[in-house]
Design an enzyme around this catalytic site. Structure first.
Site, short mmCIF file in Angstrom:
data_model
loop_
_atom_site.label_atom_id
_atom_site.label_comp_id
_atom_site.label_asym_id
_atom_site.label_seq_id
_atom_site.Cartn_x
_atom_site.Cartn_y
_atom_site.Cartn_z
N TYR A 151 0.83 -1.20 0.00
CA TYR A 151 0.00 0.00 0.00
C TYR A 151 0.87 1.26 0.00
CZ TYR A 151 -3.20 3.67 1.40
OH TYR A 151 -3.91 4.85 1.46
N ARG A 158 1.24 6.42 -6.95
CA ARG A 158 0.10 7.30 -7.23
C ARG A 158 0.55 8.76 -7.28
NH1 ARG A 158 -5.02 7.12 -3.24
NH2 ARG A 158 -3.32 7.20 -1.71
N TYR A 210 -0.63 13.23 7.41
CA TYR A 210 -0.23 12.07 8.20
C TYR A 210 1.28 12.11 8.48
CZ TYR A 210 -4.59 9.33 7.78
OH TYR A 210 -5.86 8.86 7.88
N ARG A 223 -11.77 13.41 2.76
CA ARG A 223 -12.61 12.45 3.48
C ARG A 223 -13.97 12.26 2.81
NH1 ARG A 223 -9.25 9.55 6.74
NH2 ARG A 223 -7.82 10.97 7.80
N GLU A 323 -14.23 -1.37 6.69
CA GLU A 323 -14.24 -0.01 6.16
C GLU A 323 -15.53 0.20 5.37
OE1 GLU A 323 -10.58 1.80 4.69
OE2 GLU A 323 -11.59 2.15 2.76
#
Length: 330
Positions: A151, A158, A210, A223, A323
């Site tokens: 990830y 990305r 983060y 979000r 999730e």
């Protein structure tokens, strides 16, 4: 404030949001419906179709037979392909998907970079250039330690491929691990010719802030996103995260409650009424199939009547068991 007639005439005409529904119909029937922008099936046993509007998602559904997910817009829909990229457009909206095989492109980081570069180049030439929502599905998402975790490698790729694609702000997004061929990466998006409004959760640190422990490249996403007509909230992948930390390790019930608290906080911050109803289609990704009955019971008790597609998928943090994402129509 009272608007003048001139102000009202000059105000932008926002496109109605795509209508998202879960339907037990065959693929050809779904594709033939008016305004069909995209149709998704789930799992290895789903039908195949060469229509660019159709994508078989590499996630197994806990319900059999699994429904299709259908996006419909107001307007004539055109569609086509460019290499591995498939697209459809109509009514001011754009669907684009890029399914790729990592073995052909050098691994997850390089494949993610290629996928996002192709998306950036294609969408950048369109009038529907405002990317509002993205989904990312990859195999073995938690494999590897530290910065070598897949990830985290995906996040690196990305960002490299996106470049300045999201200079005006990140879209809402989901990243989930599938259990099909681990080399398959599927990325697809919804874009519009008008911008939406990003929504953050005051209970959580924004993803791009983060700390370093989550990788070299923060996972950049909003979000949630209010769609242009402000009649729908597109909700990103939402789990039991408070601040930036995962909460309630190994406690499914507590993670479900924390996730629901985060969803309600998003609704409040988007100035939407509390709660979800029959017009709020959600997806729920469950890591361990043994947890599916407990999750289903939670949904029955806490979200009665809400259309839910429950899928076998791994959350991007190995300690998180479940999730949610989806749509909240006003």
């Amino acid at each position: 404030m009272v608007q003048s007639c001139e102000d009202m005439l000059n105000a932008p005409a926002f496109h109605p949001a795509p209508r998202v529904s879960y339907r037990h119909v065959d693929v050809d029937a779904a594709l033939s419906e008016a305004g069909a922008l995209a149709v998704f099936s789930f799992g290895a046993g789903a039908a195949l179709s060469g229509d660019p509007r159709y994508l078989r998602v590499d996630l197994e559904c806990f319900d059999a037979p699994a429904p299709l997910e259908l996006w419909q817009v107001d307007g004539v829909v055109r569609h086509g392909t460019e290499g591995a990229l498939q697209w459809a457009a109509g009514g001011g909206w754009l669907f684009v998907a890029v399914p790729l095989d990592e073995r052909e492109h050098g691994g997850i980081r390089e494949t993610a970079a290629l996928a996002y570069r192709r998306l950036r180049e294609f969408v950048g030439q369109r009038t529907e250039r405002h990317v509002l929502r993205i989904w990312n599905y990859l195999g073995a998402i938690n494999r590897g330690e530290g910065d070598a975790e897949r990830y985290k490698q995906f996040c690196d790729g990305r960002a490299a491929g996106a470049g300045d694609f999201f200079a005006d702000g990140f879209p809402a997004a989901t990243a989930i691990g599938h259990h099909a061929d681990e080399h398959r990466l599927q990325v697809y998006l919804l874009a519009c010719d008008q911008p939406g409004m990003r929504v953050e959760n005051p209970r959580q640190v924004s993803s791009w802030h983060y700390p370093r422990q989550y990788g070299r490249t923060p996972p950049g996403f909003a979000r949630a996103m209010t769609l242009p007509a402000q009649d729908v909230l597109a909700i990103s992948g939402t789990a039991a995260v408070v601040g930036h930390a995962s909460a309630h390790r190994d406690d499914l019930d507590a993670q479900l409650e924390e996730t629901l608290a985060n969803l309600e906080a998003l609704l409040r911050h988007a100035d939407m009424a509390a709660g979800f109803d029959t017009h709020s289609p959600l997806k729920v990704y469950v890591r361990d199939p043994a947890d599916a009955p407990r999750v289903r019971e939670f949904l029955r008790q806490r979200l009665p009547g809400v259309p839910v597609l429950m899928l076998h998928g791994d959350v991007c943090r190995s300690e998180l068991l479940v999730e949610f994402d989806g749509w909240r129509y006003a």
